[in-house]
Write an enzyme that holds these catalytic residues in place. Structure first.
Site, PDB file in Angstrom:
ATOM      1  N   ASP A 108       0.825  -1.213   0.000  1.00 36.02           N
ATOM      2  CA  ASP A 108       0.000   0.000   0.000  1.00 36.02           C
ATOM      3  C   ASP A 108       0.858   1.262   0.000  1.00 36.02           C
ATOM      4  OD1 ASP A 108      -1.818  -1.968   0.449  1.00 36.02           O
ATOM      5  OD2 ASP A 108      -2.584  -1.186   2.340  1.00 36.02           O
ATOM      6  N   ASP A 196      -2.946   5.501  -2.762  1.00 35.90           N
ATOM      7  CA  ASP A 196      -2.247   4.399  -2.115  1.00 35.90           C
ATOM      8  C   ASP A 196      -1.556   3.614  -3.223  1.00 35.90           C
ATOM      9  OD1 ASP A 196      -3.505   5.276   0.184  1.00 35.90           O
ATOM     10  OD2 ASP A 196      -4.475   3.368   0.643  1.00 35.90           O
ATOM     11  N   HIS A 245      -7.872  -0.400  -3.345  1.00 31.76           N
ATOM     12  CA  HIS A 245      -6.741  -1.221  -3.790  1.00 31.76           C
ATOM     13  C   HIS A 245      -7.173  -2.211  -4.881  1.00 31.76           C
ATOM     14  CE1 HIS A 245      -5.004  -0.229   0.420  1.00 31.76           C
ATOM     15  NE2 HIS A 245      -5.052   0.824  -0.390  1.00 31.76           N
ATOM     16  N   ASP A 247      -5.659  -4.929  -6.006  1.00 25.04           N
ATOM     17  CA  ASP A 247      -5.082  -6.270  -6.072  1.00 25.04           C
ATOM     18  C   ASP A 247      -5.942  -7.399  -5.484  1.00 25.04           C
ATOM     19  OD1 ASP A 247      -4.494  -5.050  -3.657  1.00 25.04           O
ATOM     20  OD2 ASP A 247      -2.434  -5.748  -3.550  1.00 25.04           O
ATOM     21  N   ARG A 264     -16.646  -7.582  -9.803  1.00 24.94           N
ATOM     22  CA  ARG A 264     -16.101  -6.241 -10.065  1.00 24.94           C
ATOM     23  C   ARG A 264     -15.458  -6.239 -11.447  1.00 24.94           C
ATOM     24  NH1 ARG A 264     -12.394  -6.310  -4.574  1.00 24.94           N
ATOM     25  NH2 ARG A 264     -14.057  -6.770  -3.100  1.00 24.94           N
ATOM     26  N   SER A 298     -10.639  -6.445   4.992  1.00 29.42           N
ATOM     27  CA  SER A 298     -10.708  -6.818   3.576  1.00 29.42           C
ATOM     28  C   SER A 298     -11.837  -7.809   3.321  1.00 29.42           C
ATOM     29  CB  SER A 298      -9.382  -7.421   3.123  1.00 29.42           C
ATOM     30  OG  SER A 298      -8.335  -6.541   3.404  1.00 29.42           O
ATOM     31  N   SER A 299     -12.138  -8.008   2.063  1.00 26.62           N
ATOM     32  CA  SER A 299     -13.210  -8.923   1.679  1.00 26.62           C
ATOM     33  C   SER A 299     -12.660 -10.333   1.483  1.00 26.62           C
ATOM     34  CB  SER A 299     -13.843  -8.442   0.363  1.00 26.62           C
ATOM     35  OG  SER A 299     -12.955  -8.711  -0.707  1.00 26.62           O
ATOM     36  N   CYS A 351      -0.504  -7.988  -0.957  1.00 22.43           N
ATOM     37  CA  CYS A 351      -0.481  -6.805  -0.072  1.00 22.43           C
ATOM     38  C   CYS A 351       0.724  -6.842   0.864  1.00 22.43           C
ATOM     39  CB  CYS A 351      -1.711  -6.771   0.819  1.00 22.43           C
ATOM     40  SG  CYS A 351      -3.283  -6.859  -0.016  1.00 22.43           S
TER      41      CYS A 351
HETATM   42  N1  NVA Z   1     -10.811  -3.775  -1.549  1.00 21.89           N
HETATM   43  C1  NVA Z   1     -10.114  -4.948  -1.378  1.00 21.89           C
HETATM   44  C2  NVA Z   1      -8.805  -4.875  -0.673  1.00 21.89           C
HETATM   45  C3  NVA Z   1      -7.822  -5.642  -1.429  1.00 21.89           C
HETATM   46  C4  NVA Z   1      -6.495  -5.801  -0.874  1.00 21.89           C
HETATM   47  C5  NVA Z   1     -10.997  -6.005  -0.811  1.00 21.89           C
HETATM   48  O1  NVA Z   1     -11.186  -6.086   0.392  1.00 21.89           O
HETATM   49  O2  NVA Z   1     -11.519  -6.763  -1.594  1.00 21.89           O
END
Ligand code: NVA
Length: 367
Positions: A108, A196, A245, A247, A264, A298-299, A351
């Site tokens: 990040d 970031d 982010h 990734d 997404r 995070s998800s 990450c």
């Molecule tokens: N927005 C993301 C973070 C990825 C590192 C998620 O939580 O899916």
């Protein structure tokens, strides 16, 4: 001895040297305009802040140390940051917040582009000083590598002008969040340059930068002026109610192949550049878990947050059976590494790392 230490133009050429984060002293930061939305209303984390439970820090460090061991055994050199006491407040002329966060996810904070490492602007107040944990390493690279370009993005002030206040009203439904993502209406304003590093996907001469909650348009303009010979693309993923982010959303595995989070998807008009150049965009496999681990921001899509070691080899979280299987089918050799205990500290395998050296040069993949 003077030698070349820093070089990386993408996330898939052979990895030779990497930084792996540390969980020590990590804190849950107090709410602030940029972060309050990430804690669900009914979460036990709501209103909670301060040092993370010690046993969780120890468990995360065990998995981070194991990742280091796996990488070292494969001949990848690994450096580690020096964590600060993150439970100190951040006080500037423009704001005050009760604590910092962590230096676990180096991805990040540090953006490597060729022989340059940029300390990212960052957009959370609690992460204002995070780059300091990496200073001993960057200082060493500077002393030893005569070509290393050590840069820092303009430091944002993060005053109240940088955020839309009450943007995350608790009554906002998921649908409303998605409408805002589709309208590119995010919590950050265009007052100053905010980004970031993990919102930037590097593919040689092209940088694909996610416009979302942590990166604004002014940052894209800064990148355009900083790198006049590179192509800067703003990308959006309308299906993501929390675009933070890139990734766990859009992840290149090798030249010509990207996995995309099926919730997404990159919009049609933005896919053209990939399709025109013969790149395949494949839906990523479903995550193996229905919930992230406790105290995690995070998800479940950290399932696709993998670390590519070269065009044929990838490290994937060990319990992500569907992602492991998909990688295998896509012709990758997969190294499973247990990492879920580290997720709460800021993310997955990608990450948790930042590139120092990958073989290869700046290629034009999208002429
Ligand atoms: N927005 C993301 C973070 C990825 C590192 C998620 O939580 O899916």
């Amino acid at each position: 001895m003077m030698t070349k230490i820093v070089n990386s133009w993408n996330d898939f050429d052979p990895l030779k040297h990497v930084i792996v984060g540390r969980a020590d002293h990590s804190c849950i930061p107090p709410e602030e305009p940029a972060t309050s939305e990430k804690v669900p209303i009914d979460s036990t984390m709501r209103g909670m802040w301060g040092p993370r439970p010690l046993e969780t820090v120890e468990k995360a460090n065990i998995q981070l140390d194991n990742l280091v061991k796996v990488l070292t055994e494969r001949g990848v050199k690994v450096d580690r940051p020096e964590p600060l006491q993150w439970n100190q407040p951040v006080i500037t002329p423009d704001f005050r917040t009760g604590s910092m966060m962590t230096c676990m996810p180096p991805r990040d904070t540090l953006l490597t582009i060729g022989s340059e490492i940029i300390e990212a602007a960052m957009s959370f107040r609690c992460r204002f000083w995070e780059y300091l944990a990496f200073r001993p390493l960057l200082s060493r690279y500077f002393n030893e590598d005569p070509e290393f370009l050590w840069s820092q993005a303009p430091r944002p002030r993060l005053s109240d002008k940088s955020y839309k206040h009450n943007y995350y009203d608790e009554r906002i439904s998921l649908e409303e969040r998605l409408v805002r993502t589709a309208n590119k209406d995010f919590v950050t304003t265009e007052e100053e340059i905010l980004f970031d590093a993990a919102d930037v996907m590097r593919v040689g001469k092209d940088l694909f930068i996610q416009h979302g909650l942590t990166t604004n348009r002014k940052a894209m303009e800064w990148f355009k002026r900083k790198y006049p010979d590179m192509r800067i693309h703003a990308v959006n993923f309308p299906g993501d109610p929390y675009p933070i982010h890139i990734d766990a959303t859009f992840v290149p595995l090798r030249p010509g192949l990207i996995i995309n989070n099926p919730h997404r998807r990159l919009p049609k008009e933005q896919r053209v550049i990939f399709e025109k150049n013969g790149w395949e965009i494949v839906d990523a496999a479903q995550p193996a878990h229905t919930e992230p681990p406790p105290l995690c921001y995070s998800s479940v899509w950290l399932s696709m947050n993998c670390l590519v070691l070269d065009h044929k080899t990838v490290i994937v979280e060990a319990s992500e059976v569907h992602q492991l299987e998909q990688m295998d089918k896509l012709g990758m050799n997969v190294i499973p590494v247990a990492f879920r205990d580290a997720y709460a500290f800021g993310g997955g395998l990608h990450c948790a790392t930042a590139d120092v050296y990958r073989e290869g040069t700046c290629q034009d993949y999208f002429p």
